[in-house]
Structure formats: C-alpha cells, structure tokens
Design a protein around this motif. Structure first.
Motif, short mmCIF file in Angstrom:
data_model
loop_
_atom_site.label_atom_id
_atom_site.label_comp_id
_atom_site.label_asym_id
_atom_site.label_seq_id
_atom_site.Cartn_x
_atom_site.Cartn_y
_atom_site.Cartn_z
N TRP A 1 -11.93 6.09 -1.80
CA TRP A 1 -11.12 5.05 -2.42
C TRP A 1 -11.40 5.04 -3.92
O TRP A 1 -12.56 5.10 -4.34
CB TRP A 1 -11.48 3.72 -1.78
CG TRP A 1 -10.63 2.58 -2.19
CD1 TRP A 1 -9.40 2.62 -2.75
CD2 TRP A 1 -10.96 1.20 -2.02
NE1 TRP A 1 -8.93 1.36 -2.95
CE2 TRP A 1 -9.86 0.47 -2.51
CE3 TRP A 1 -12.05 0.52 -1.49
CZ2 TRP A 1 -9.84 -0.92 -2.51
CZ3 TRP A 1 -12.02 -0.86 -1.49
CH2 TRP A 1 -10.92 -1.57 -1.98
N SER B 1 -10.09 -6.51 5.52
CA SER B 1 -10.09 -5.06 5.39
C SER B 1 -11.51 -4.50 5.36
O SER B 1 -11.71 -3.33 5.02
CB SER B 1 -9.36 -4.66 4.11
OG SER B 1 -10.03 -5.20 3.00
N THR C 1 -9.19 0.89 5.27
CA THR C 1 -8.53 0.48 6.51
C THR C 1 -7.05 0.81 6.46
O THR C 1 -6.47 1.27 7.45
CB THR C 1 -8.70 -1.02 6.73
OG1 THR C 1 -8.54 -1.68 5.49
CG2 THR C 1 -10.05 -1.35 7.32
N TYR C 2 -6.43 0.59 5.31
CA TYR C 2 -5.00 0.87 5.20
C TYR C 2 -4.75 2.36 5.30
O TYR C 2 -3.82 2.81 5.96
CB TYR C 2 -4.45 0.33 3.89
CG TYR C 2 -4.43 -1.17 3.84
CD1 TYR C 2 -3.33 -1.87 4.28
CD2 TYR C 2 -5.54 -1.88 3.40
CE1 TYR C 2 -3.33 -3.25 4.28
CE2 TYR C 2 -5.54 -3.25 3.39
CZ TYR C 2 -4.43 -3.94 3.83
OH TYR C 2 -4.43 -5.30 3.84
N MET D 1 -9.31 -4.61 -6.51
CA MET D 1 -8.02 -4.17 -7.02
C MET D 1 -7.78 -4.70 -8.43
O MET D 1 -7.23 -3.99 -9.27
CB MET D 1 -6.90 -4.63 -6.09
CG MET D 1 -6.85 -3.84 -4.80
SD MET D 1 -7.06 -2.08 -5.06
CE MET D 1 -5.63 -1.43 -4.27
N SER E 1 0.84 -1.20 0.00
CA SER E 1 0.00 0.00 0.00
C SER E 1 0.88 1.26 0.00
O SER E 1 0.51 2.27 -0.59
CB SER E 1 -0.95 -0.01 1.19
OG SER E 1 -0.24 0.14 2.38
N HIS E 2 2.06 1.16 0.63
CA HIS E 2 2.98 2.31 0.56
C HIS E 2 3.49 2.50 -0.86
O HIS E 2 3.60 3.63 -1.35
CB HIS E 2 4.14 2.12 1.52
CG HIS E 2 3.75 2.29 2.95
ND1 HIS E 2 3.45 3.50 3.49
CD2 HIS E 2 3.57 1.39 3.93
CE1 HIS E 2 3.14 3.35 4.76
NE2 HIS E 2 3.19 2.07 5.06
N ILE F 1 -2.46 4.18 8.25
CA ILE F 1 -1.27 4.99 7.96
C ILE F 1 -1.47 6.41 8.49
O ILE F 1 -0.60 6.98 9.16
CB ILE F 1 -1.00 5.03 6.44
CG1 ILE F 1 -0.64 3.64 5.94
CG2 ILE F 1 0.13 5.99 6.14
CD1 ILE F 1 -0.46 3.58 4.45
N ILE G 1 -5.41 3.30 -2.06
CA ILE G 1 -5.40 2.23 -1.06
C ILE G 1 -6.73 2.18 -0.31
O ILE G 1 -7.41 3.19 -0.15
CB ILE G 1 -4.22 2.38 -0.09
CG1 ILE G 1 -4.27 3.72 0.62
CG2 ILE G 1 -2.91 2.20 -0.80
CD1 ILE G 1 -3.23 3.85 1.69
N PRO G 2 -7.13 0.98 0.13
CA PRO G 2 -8.43 0.79 0.79
C PRO G 2 -8.53 1.55 2.11
O PRO G 2 -7.50 1.90 2.70
CB PRO G 2 -8.46 -0.72 1.06
CG PRO G 2 -7.33 -1.30 0.33
CD PRO G 2 -6.38 -0.25 -0.03
N LEU H 1 1.92 1.72 -3.51
CA LEU H 1 0.79 2.28 -4.27
C LEU H 1 0.68 3.78 -4.05
O LEU H 1 0.45 4.54 -4.98
CB LEU H 1 -0.51 1.62 -3.83
CG LEU H 1 -0.88 0.31 -4.49
CD1 LEU H 1 -2.22 -0.15 -3.97
CD2 LEU H 1 -0.94 0.50 -5.98
N LEU I 1 -11.47 -7.56 -1.48
CA LEU I 1 -10.43 -6.57 -1.77
C LEU I 1 -9.71 -6.91 -3.06
O LEU I 1 -9.46 -6.03 -3.91
CB LEU I 1 -9.45 -6.53 -0.59
CG LEU I 1 -8.30 -5.54 -0.70
CD1 LEU I 1 -8.84 -4.13 -0.77
CD2 LEU I 1 -7.35 -5.68 0.47
#
Lengths: 304, 269
Positions: B254, A255, B76-77, A203, A171-172, B81, B73-74, A174, A199
C-alpha cells in the motif's frame, strides 16, 4: 457533533470549480450567431456542443435548440448528438419520456455508454436511487474505465450514508487515476464519515504527500499550505483530535488499518496544528485561539 | 567512361505527351482510389454489450495489477477486488456466452470463414485490394502497350551501375548511361514514391498509396476487420490472467503503508 456535520458539507462540496455556464454562454453566442463554427473544424463543433450544454444549464432552451439543430445537421446519427438531444429532452419533457428515449438509444446501440449514464442520472433525479445504482453498476461492469461513473456512484452512496459502498466505488476511481490527489482526499473524507479514522488519517496524509510542493526552494516547514493540501491538513487534525478524545477510534477500523502509535500521533497532532496555524496567520493576519475545539471551528472558516 | 560524352537528345514531345501524362494519371488514380475506398468502407459493426464486457474484462485486472507494487488502495479493498476478479475469471462470469458448461465446451474455436463477422472484415479488405489492383493493372498495360521502350527522363545526378535494372526496365541496352529512365521504370518510381504527395493533398491516413498494401497483399485484409483472423479464446486468457493476479497480489504494497513517517520526516520531525 458540529465537526462531522461541517465535514459532511465539505465532502459534498465538489473539488472542481463550479461550471461557469453563463460565461460560456456569453462568449459562445457570438460564435453561434456568426456561423463561423462551421469553418473552424472540429474545434468549432466542440464549442457548439459546449455552448448547448451551457445553454441547458442556464435554461436557455432556444439557444440549445439552435446548437442541436446545427450539430444534428452536421453529424446525423452520432451517439454524442443523440445524447445531447436526450439532455435537451430532460430539460422540458417528463422523466418517463426521457427514459423511453434512452432505452430506445440503448436498444439500437447497446455500446452507447453515455446514454446509459444519462439514464442513471434521470433515475437519480426521479429519486429512484436504487434503480440509479443498479443502472450505474451495470454500466460500470461493462465500461470499467469510466472514472466519472465511479465518482457518481460513490456520490449516490454517500448521499444515502452507505459509506462502505461509497469507499468501494472510490477505490475503483483511485485505481483508475492513482495520480489524482482529489480522489485521495475524497476517499479520506468518506472514510472519516464511515468512522474509519485510521484509514482516513492515512489517506489524508497521502494526499498531503502528493500535493505539498517539496520541489520549492524554501524548506517544507516554511511553506504555507493552500487549497487541497490545507484541506487535507485540516482532515489530519480532525483525525488526531478524534484519536485523542476518543481512544477507541484507533482500534475501530472496518478495514483493519492500524492506527498511529502514541508518539507518532502527538507529532502528527503538533504538525497539523502548526500547519493550520501557518495558513490561518497568512490569511487572517492574526493568531487563532489556542483551545482545541475553538481552534478547529475558527480554522474551518478559512476552508470555504 | 568513353561513352559519357555521347549525348542523347530527347524529343520535348516525349516530355509533354508521355512523362507528364503518366505522372498525372497516376496521381489522379491515387486520389480517385482514396475516395472510392472511403465510399466502400462500411460503418463499424455494432458490438453487442456482452462482447464488449468480455473484451474489457481483462483490462480491469490489468488496471489493478498496474499499480499493485505501489497500490493506492488499502489491503482489504485490494484483496476483495483481486479475489472477486479471480473468482469471476475462474467461473467464466465475463464470458460472452455465459459460463462454460463442463467438457462439452472444449470444442475448437469457430472457423473464421464461417463466422459472418470475420467474413465481413475479409470482404472489406478484398474490396480495397480490388480497387487498388484493377487501376494499376490498367495503367501498366497502357504504358506497356503504347510507350514500351521509351526513354523518358535523365536524372540530374550520377548513379552506379547497380541501378540499371531498376531505372531501365524494358530497355535492353548494355551501354546506355544509368541516368536515363525508361517508361516502365518511371511507372514504378511513381508507384512507390507518390505517397508523400498524397499525404500532402489528402492528409495523413489516406488510402491512396497503393504500394503499401501491395507489399503485403493479405495483411491489409487481416487488419481491416476489428477481429483478427483468429478469434480469441477468452476463457483461456482469463485462466492465464488468474495467475497474473496471484503474482501481483504477492507484490502488493500500500502506498500509504508508512506515510506518517514519510510526512513527518519531510517536515523535519
């Protein structure tokens, strides 16, 4: 579960083309022998650097040594050359010696990110994954914008089945490169492996949305999916297959991503099947079998 | 103009022994200065790791915020962060000297004149200044001493009377045509006009042009060092960034939120 094992193989497969080290070596050697690189300016020196890397790749240590000598004469004390010297050491010396070398480099210049990453790579090669992860995370904490570093970290995590952590690293990546569909695809595949099917579906679809050529003159449904788009469609099909065979998959999302509704799901399933069928017809000139599992395993063959 | 037909003849010796030497000396001094500045430049100071971490911490949150309206990014992520960063900012995890300790840390920022790092930056700026000032003063003295009141050249195009003070410095004649250029004015024309030539022979980022730092004598000194004169109070910046993070979290959406419908619509379903 041959589906998930094949997907695992696919996710280990790097989207970038393999390094053509031999070709680089063949085309670079005349340049090194003639000594013309010195007159070509920065471009020539960069070629010598690439040649050294290619030579190390192929195992031609003598060529790498010649390149290194030329570079060290031209740029004494350059961190890039020092790092290259370290890689040359990795080829022949013991990992402990290399670690010591990189430690010394970092001692004299704590801001040498490249040396730090090589250090993590040496740990990884030694099999000390915990130390590798530790070093990489510490490096990324300082040099956040290093996309390759995040991908490497995700790769290490995936290799020991820590998919949740791999997803966090991805995710970082991304965030740093939101324009790159390959990272979306990798994220989706990792999410699939982490059993977060909703998820993964989202994606995969995002990757499709980014890569299908909707600027073409023909309507989208007549285009033939190739490359990364094809792979993403295959991923979507895998996900819908999973949804249909295992209804619990829709609610099991770490998630908290909502799964698609029943109507959307059947439409997606149809669409992905039709897309894969188009690609298969185009490549093999015969229609794939109709039964779902057979269809999947046959289509998987065109992925390679 | 009644006196326009009165012509003035210049001795060709003036051209050979005054006009050309002045121009040549000024070009050579510029080239010389370029190389001296290259010699004087000290290599950039190595920054300790903690300081780099502190400087780049803000970039992390900026990267996160940059895409928050269409985040890749979704949720939750994103939230984890964002909250992690916000927490770290408020605790001062990224600060170079560790988290601040209570009220004792509220001291004023350190004086740049006592900070050796800032001092180095100022010194290098001063050195560059000296390399520029000394030769220019010598040349000006040389011209003033030997060629005071010389008329060197006639411009090939007419000019209005306003240019008189610019082109005939040091020659106090009310009636002379504006096109005649005096020695001191020729010096100034070269001083400001040679930059194009330097760029041609020395490349784009040369340090030969003296008029650039002449106009703002201390701007160069301030910009030379990696740290600007005033050290940043990162603790304050981090606190401000927390608000930005909260704001961005409100904007968050998102990119894959309704991607199924989008793709299905694209394919005509």
């Amino acid at each position: 579960m041959d589906l998930s094992s094949s997907l695992q193989r696919l996710s280990a497969h790097r989207p970038q083309p393999p390094r053509k080290a031999q070709e680089t070596l063949d085309s670079g050697l005349p340049l090194l022998d003639s000594g013309k690189y010195a007159r070509m300016g920065d471009e020539g020196w960069e070629a010598v650097e690439k040649l050294a890397l290619a030579a190390l790749d192929v195992g031609k240590i003598d060529v790498a040594d010649r390149c290194l000598r030329a570079l060290a004469d031209k740029f004494p004390g350059s961190p890039r050359v020092e790092c290259l010297t370290g890689m040359r050491m990795e080829a022949t010396e013991s990992p402990e010696t290399c670690l010591k070398y990189y430690d010394d480099l970092l001692e004299s210049d704590p801001a040498n990110a490249a040396a730090w990453r090589r250090k993590a790579a040496v740990y990884r090669r030694m099999g000390k994954l915990d130390r590798a992860v530790e070093e990489l995370s510490a490096m990324l904490d300082t040099f956040y914008a290093d996309v390759e570093g995040w991908l490497e970290l995700a790769d290490i995590y995936s290799s020991c089945h820590q998919y949740t952590h791999a997803l966090q690293s991805l995710s970082h990546a991304l965030l740093l490169a939101p324009q790159n569909p390959f990272y979306f695809l990798q994220f989706a595949e990792t999410a699939y492996l982490a059993a977060d099917i909703p998820l993964a579906t989202k994606m995969f679809l995002t990757a499709i949305d980014m890569t299908d050529d909707d600027d073409a003159d023909v309507p989208l449904r007549d285009t033939i999916p190739t490359g990364i788009t094809l792979r993403a469609w295959y991923g979507v099909k895998l996900c819908t297959h999973k949804f249909i065979t295992d209804p619990r998959a829709a609610s099991a999302s770490a998630s908290d991503t909502p799964g698609p509704s029943a109507a959307t799901l059947s439409q997606l399933d149809d669409l992905s099947r039709e897309r894969l069928r188009t690609a298969y017809l185009n490549l093999k000139n015969e229609s794939p079998p109709v039964a779902d599992t057979e269809f999947m395993s046959v289509v998987a063959t065109i992925m390679q | 103009m009644s006196n326009s037909n009165v012509s003035l003849y210049l001795d060709p010796q003036i051209r050979d022994w005054v006009l050309f030497p002045i121009t040549l000396v000024m070009i050579l001094v510029g080239v010389f200065r370029h190389y001296v500045v290259l010699l004087l430049q000290s290599p950039p100071k190595k920054v300790p790791r903690a300081a780099i971490r502190e400087q780049r911490a803000l970039v992390r949150s900026q990267i996160l915020r940059a895409t928050s309206a269409e985040s890749p990014i979704p949720p939750t992520y994103y939230k984890s962060i964002s909250q992690h960063l916000s927490q770290a900012f408020s605790n001062g995890t990224y600060l170079k000297d560790g988290p601040p300790k209570g009220d004792s840390e509220k001291s004023t920022p350190p004086n740049p004149l006592t900070d050796p790092a800032a001092m180095d930056g100022m010194m290098s700026g001063m050195k560059t200044q000296m390399v520029m000032m000394v030769p220019q003063m010598v040349i000006m003295g040389w011209i003033n001493f030997f060629f005071q009141g010389f008329v060197l050249i006639k411009l090939p195009f007419p000019l209005t009377l306003g240019f008189k003070s610019m082109l005939q410095r040091g020659v106090a004649t009310p009636d002379m045509d504006v096109r005649w250029v005096s020695s001191l004015s020729w010096y100034f024309l070269n001083f400001f006009g040679l930059n194009g030539l330097y760029r041609l022979i020395l490349g784009g980022d040369n340090s030969a042009d003296s008029s650039r730092d002449m106009s703002t004598p201390f701007a160069a000194a301030a910009m030379a060092g990696p740290q600007p004169g005033q050290p940043q109070d990162y603790n304050k910046l981090f606190k401000a960034e927390r608000d930005n993070l909260e704001f961005a979290e409100g904007l968050y959406s998102w990119v894959a939120k309704d991607v199924e419908d989008r793709v299905l619509r694209k394919y005509g379903r």
